[in-house]
Motif scaffolding. Structure first.
Motif, PDB file in Angstrom:
ATOM      1  N   CYS A   1       0.834  -1.208   0.000  1.00  0.00           N
ATOM      2  CA  CYS A   1       0.000   0.000   0.000  1.00  0.00           C
ATOM      3  C   CYS A   1       0.867   1.255   0.000  1.00  0.00           C
ATOM      4  CB  CYS A   1      -0.932   0.007   1.208  1.00  0.00           C
ATOM      5  SG  CYS A   1      -2.308  -1.154   1.085  1.00  0.00           S
ATOM      6  N   GLU A   2       1.902   1.224   0.803  1.00  0.00           N
ATOM      7  CA  GLU A   2       2.797   2.380   0.868  1.00  0.00           C
ATOM      8  C   GLU A   2       3.485   2.611  -0.475  1.00  0.00           C
ATOM      9  OE1 GLU A   2       5.736   4.343   4.136  1.00  0.00           O
ATOM     10  OE2 GLU A   2       5.652   2.165   4.063  1.00  0.00           O
TER      11      GLU A   2
ATOM     12  N   GLN B   1      -2.093   5.659 -15.732  1.00  0.00           N
ATOM     13  CA  GLN B   1      -1.267   5.000 -14.725  1.00  0.00           C
ATOM     14  C   GLN B   1      -1.800   5.304 -13.318  1.00  0.00           C
ATOM     15  OE1 GLN B   1       2.857   6.415 -14.234  1.00  0.00           O
ATOM     16  NE2 GLN B   1       3.453   4.315 -14.763  1.00  0.00           N
ATOM     17  N   ARG B   2      -2.187   6.551 -13.081  1.00  0.00           N
ATOM     18  CA  ARG B   2      -2.745   6.941 -11.783  1.00  0.00           C
ATOM     19  C   ARG B   2      -4.007   6.134 -11.481  1.00  0.00           C
ATOM     20  NH1 ARG B   2      -1.180  11.202  -9.055  1.00  0.00           N
ATOM     21  NH2 ARG B   2      -3.278  11.706  -8.329  1.00  0.00           N
ATOM     22  N   ARG B   3      -4.831   5.918 -12.483  1.00  0.00           N
ATOM     23  CA  ARG B   3      -6.060   5.143 -12.289  1.00  0.00           C
ATOM     24  C   ARG B   3      -5.724   3.697 -11.911  1.00  0.00           C
ATOM     25  NH1 ARG B   3     -11.582   5.406 -11.443  1.00  0.00           N
ATOM     26  NH2 ARG B   3     -12.266   3.292 -11.757  1.00  0.00           N
TER      27      ARG B   3
ATOM     28  N   ASP C   1      -6.539   1.968  -8.336  1.00  0.00           N
ATOM     29  CA  ASP C   1      -7.332   0.736  -8.238  1.00  0.00           C
ATOM     30  C   ASP C   1      -6.594  -0.318  -7.408  1.00  0.00           C
ATOM     31  OD1 ASP C   1      -9.368   1.845  -9.750  1.00  0.00           O
ATOM     32  OD2 ASP C   1      -8.794   0.828 -11.607  1.00  0.00           O
ATOM     33  N   ALA C   2      -5.294  -0.467  -7.665  1.00  0.00           N
ATOM     34  CA  ALA C   2      -4.507  -1.452  -6.912  1.00  0.00           C
ATOM     35  C   ALA C   2      -4.441  -1.065  -5.434  1.00  0.00           C
ATOM     36  CB  ALA C   2      -3.101  -1.564  -7.497  1.00  0.00           C
ATOM     37  N   LEU C   3      -4.256   0.221  -5.168  1.00  0.00           N
ATOM     38  CA  LEU C   3      -4.213   0.697  -3.783  1.00  0.00           C
ATOM     39  C   LEU C   3      -5.546   0.457  -3.084  1.00  0.00           C
ATOM     40  CD1 LEU C   3      -2.878   2.142  -1.404  1.00  0.00           C
ATOM     41  CD2 LEU C   3      -3.474   4.319  -2.502  1.00  0.00           C
ATOM     42  N   ALA C   4      -6.642   0.767  -3.753  1.00  0.00           N
ATOM     43  CA  ALA C   4      -7.969   0.567  -3.156  1.00  0.00           C
ATOM     44  C   ALA C   4      -8.203  -0.913  -2.839  1.00  0.00           C
ATOM     45  CB  ALA C   4      -9.058   1.090  -4.087  1.00  0.00           C
ATOM     46  N   THR C   5      -7.819  -1.782  -3.740  1.00  0.00           N
ATOM     47  CA  THR C   5      -7.980  -3.219  -3.509  1.00  0.00           C
ATOM     48  C   THR C   5      -7.163  -3.667  -2.301  1.00  0.00           C
ATOM     49  OG1 THR C   5      -8.396  -3.620  -5.857  1.00  0.00           O
ATOM     50  CG2 THR C   5      -7.691  -5.512  -4.543  1.00  0.00           C
TER      51      THR C   5
ATOM     52  N   GLY D   1      -1.107  13.783  -1.742  1.00  0.00           N
ATOM     53  CA  GLY D   1      -0.130  13.929  -0.662  1.00  0.00           C
ATOM     54  C   GLY D   1      -0.703  13.466   0.665  1.00  0.00           C
ATOM     55  N   LEU D   2      -1.935  13.862   0.943  1.00  0.00           N
ATOM     56  CA  LEU D   2      -2.604  13.425   2.166  1.00  0.00           C
ATOM     57  C   LEU D   2      -2.755  11.910   2.175  1.00  0.00           C
ATOM     58  CD1 LEU D   2      -4.158  13.898   4.793  1.00  0.00           C
ATOM     59  CD2 LEU D   2      -6.195  14.354   3.396  1.00  0.00           C
ATOM     60  N   LEU D   3      -3.163  11.362   1.052  1.00  0.00           N
ATOM     61  CA  LEU D   3      -3.316   9.909   0.946  1.00  0.00           C
ATOM     62  C   LEU D   3      -1.988   9.211   1.211  1.00  0.00           C
ATOM     63  CD1 LEU D   3      -5.042   7.438   0.256  1.00  0.00           C
ATOM     64  CD2 LEU D   3      -4.442   7.825  -2.146  1.00  0.00           C
TER      65      LEU D   3
END
Length: 149
Positions: free
Chosen positions: A29-30, A44-46, A50-54, A120-122
């Protein structure tokens, strides 16, 4: 904020499934959050988002599960840590995060600058979350590992 560039192509090599240890998943996640912070490519951001959300959903679903026995030793220390993970944005970052979130709530839209602030917050939140999950949880005693309060 991110200090080391992430190679985005290597993110595809971060496989995980329901059996992935939460410490590994937290590290993934990090890495996703850092890659998101550094990417300017919308596609790429999308994909990274998606991978981060999963991965975050998998972490969240297992937060109340007991620590697996094979991880207890890696989360055990001989002495109390001098410090614990902390989320400490500087006052400028904190003000920017608050203003950005307020604007999103008011306008229900995201500008490019707001997206940058939210990313940045994320990243800061995911880094804190990962550090918290990977922090020692047990103190080694003569009677065996004792859970830290």
């Amino acid at each position: 904020m991110a200090t080391t560039p992430t190679q985005h192509h290597s993110l595809k090599a971060l496989p995980f499934n329901v059996a992935t240890d939460f410490t590994v998943l937290a590290a993934h996640c990090e890495q996703y959050a850092e890659a998101l912070l550094e990417s300017d490519n919308p596609r790429q951001r999308r994909n990274i988002s998606d991978a981060l959300a999963t991965a975050l959903n998998r972490l969240q679903s297992g937060l109340h599960n007991p620590v697996p026995p094979h991880l207890i030793n890696s989360l055990t220390v001989d002495a109390l840590p001098a410090s614990a993970p902390r989320f400490e944005p500087d006052s400028e970052q904190l003000a920017e995060y608050c203003l950005t979130l307020t604007q999103i709530l008011i306008n229900r839209e995201v500008t490019d600058q707001s997206e940058k602030s939210l990313t940045g917050l994320l990243y800061d939140l995911v880094s804190y979350f990962a550090a918290d999950l990977q922090a020692p949880r047990y103190l080694r005693t003569a009677q065996g590992p004792e859970e830290l309060a």
